[in-house]
Design an enzyme around this catalytic site. Structure first.
Site, PDB file in Angstrom:
ATOM      1  N   MET A  91       0.919  -1.204  -0.002  1.00 10.72           N
ATOM      2  CA  MET A  91      -0.128   0.036  -0.004  1.00 10.72           C
ATOM      3  C   MET A  91       0.745   1.340  -0.096  1.00 10.72           C
ATOM      4  SD  MET A  91      -2.920  -0.970  -0.372  1.00 10.72           S
ATOM      5  CE  MET A  91      -4.177  -2.105  -0.165  1.00 10.72           C
ATOM      6  N   LEU A  93       3.031   3.952  -2.854  1.00  6.21           N
ATOM      7  CA  LEU A  93       3.591   4.275  -4.241  1.00  6.21           C
ATOM      8  C   LEU A  93       5.002   4.153  -4.476  1.00  6.21           C
ATOM      9  CD1 LEU A  93       1.786   7.646  -5.502  1.00  6.21           C
ATOM     10  CD2 LEU A  93       1.659   5.254  -6.518  1.00  6.21           C
ATOM     11  N   HIS A 110      -4.962  -5.546  -8.550  1.00  5.65           N
ATOM     12  CA  HIS A 110      -5.673  -4.519  -8.047  1.00  5.65           C
ATOM     13  C   HIS A 110      -7.173  -4.939  -8.088  1.00  5.65           C
ATOM     14  CE1 HIS A 110      -7.197  -0.274  -7.290  1.00  5.65           C
ATOM     15  NE2 HIS A 110      -7.978  -0.526  -7.994  1.00  5.65           N
TER      16      HIS A 110
HETATM   17  C1  GAR Z   1      -5.752  -7.238  -2.271  1.00  7.79           C
HETATM   18  O1  GAR Z   1      -7.255  -7.437  -2.809  1.00  7.79           O
HETATM   19  C2  GAR Z   1      -5.148  -6.373  -3.116  1.00  7.79           C
HETATM   20  O2  GAR Z   1      -5.772  -6.568  -4.673  1.00  7.79           O
HETATM   21  C3  GAR Z   1      -5.419  -5.144  -2.799  1.00  7.79           C
HETATM   22  O3  GAR Z   1      -5.084  -5.258  -1.356  1.00  7.79           O
HETATM   23  C4  GAR Z   1      -5.557  -6.626  -1.157  1.00  7.79           C
HETATM   24  C5  GAR Z   1      -4.470  -7.322  -0.343  1.00  7.79           C
HETATM   25  O4  GAR Z   1      -4.923  -8.282   0.333  1.00  7.79           O
HETATM   26  N1  GAR Z   1      -4.572  -4.173  -3.597  1.00  7.79           N
HETATM   27  C6  GAR Z   1      -4.679  -2.952  -3.813  1.00  7.79           C
HETATM   28  O5  GAR Z   1      -5.734  -2.528  -3.467  1.00  7.79           O
HETATM   29  C7  GAR Z   1      -3.828  -2.219  -4.343  1.00  7.79           C
HETATM   30  N2  GAR Z   1      -4.077  -0.822  -4.739  1.00  7.79           N
HETATM   31  P1  GAR Z   1      -3.758  -9.542   0.890  1.00  7.79           P
HETATM   32  O6  GAR Z   1      -2.939  -8.819   1.689  1.00  7.79           O
HETATM   33  O7  GAR Z   1      -4.588 -10.537   1.580  1.00  7.79           O
HETATM   34  O8  GAR Z   1      -3.221 -10.057  -0.331  1.00  7.79           O
END
Ligand code: GAR
Length: 204
Positions: A91, A93, A110
């Site tokens: 999370m 940039l 994403h």
């Molecule tokens: C996931 O749903 C991913 O797509 C999202 O964060 C989550 C992480 O879950 N990413 C974003 O929103 C990027 N902009 P995780 O830690 O259980 O893999």
């Protein structure tokens, strides 16, 4: 071997799915060489420990700039001869320090059908907007926020009575399938990037 580094900040369900695919031999022969995490207390760190995967943990507050901690990360990636950087719920940039060095070898997942709903809480944004179709996107990372060339997308219907919980569960289910599949394409050398056009050579 084809070596990947996974960057994550939170739960790590995508990290876990990639690790399980690697152990099951369904990641195209790729192995996870490193977890990079900017939140040392995140659950993903425990997952890495349990799986015996090396972790590079850091706290951005300990550095005077984003470039400073990214330089350290790049040294680690080079040391481990990482072929592909895989962002999985990271999370933050990235600066050009990583983006330039790993151009064409840096991907993200994403939880929407980009270019709809970039940025934070894409799942909440889609529900709030009331779209009936959303999904998951895997894309190359460039300087922008969720703007790089798209590699793969999977659509998910939003049914009536959908809750934030049920929709998030559907999204995560699709992510757990799609991300290992896309990484396996890279490991097999099937992905080509020319300008913004991405082609995947399917094996017949
Ligand atoms: C996931 O749903 C991913 O797509 C999202 O964060 C989550 C992480 O879950 N990413 C974003 O929103 C990027 N902009 P995780 O830690 O259980 O893999």
């Amino acid at each position: 071997t084809y070596r990947i580094a996974v960057f994550a900040s939170g739960e790590g369900s995508n990290f876990q799915a990639l690790a399980e695919a690697a152990s099951a031999g369904s990641l195209g022969g790729a192995e996870i060489a490193l977890l990079v995490c900017d939140k040392p207390s995140a659950p993903v760190v425990q997952r890495a420990e349990q799986l015996g995967i090396t972790a590079h943990l850091f706290n951005p507050k300990d550095y005077e700039s984003r470039e400073a901690y990214e330089h350290e990360i790049v040294l680690r990636l080079e040391e481990l001869q990482v072929n592909l950087v895989v962002l999985a719920g990271y999370m933050r940039l990235l600066t050009p320090v990583i983006v330039h060095q790993y151009r064409g070898r840096l991907i993200n997942i994403h939880p929407s059908l980009l270019p709809a709903f970039p940025g934070k809480d894409a799942i909440g944004q889609a529900l709030e907007y009331g779209v009936k179709l959303s999904g998951v996107t895997v894309h190359f990372v460039d300087e922008g926020m969720d703007t790089g060339p798209i590699i793969a997308q999977k659509a998910i219907h939003i049914v009536s009575g959908e809750t934030a919980e049920s929709f998030a569960q559907a999204v995560h289910g699709v992510e757990r399938e799609l991300y290992p599949e896309v990484v396996s394409w890279f490991a097999q050398g099937l992905v080509q990037l020319e300008g913004r056009q991405v082609t995947v050579a399917r094996k017949s």
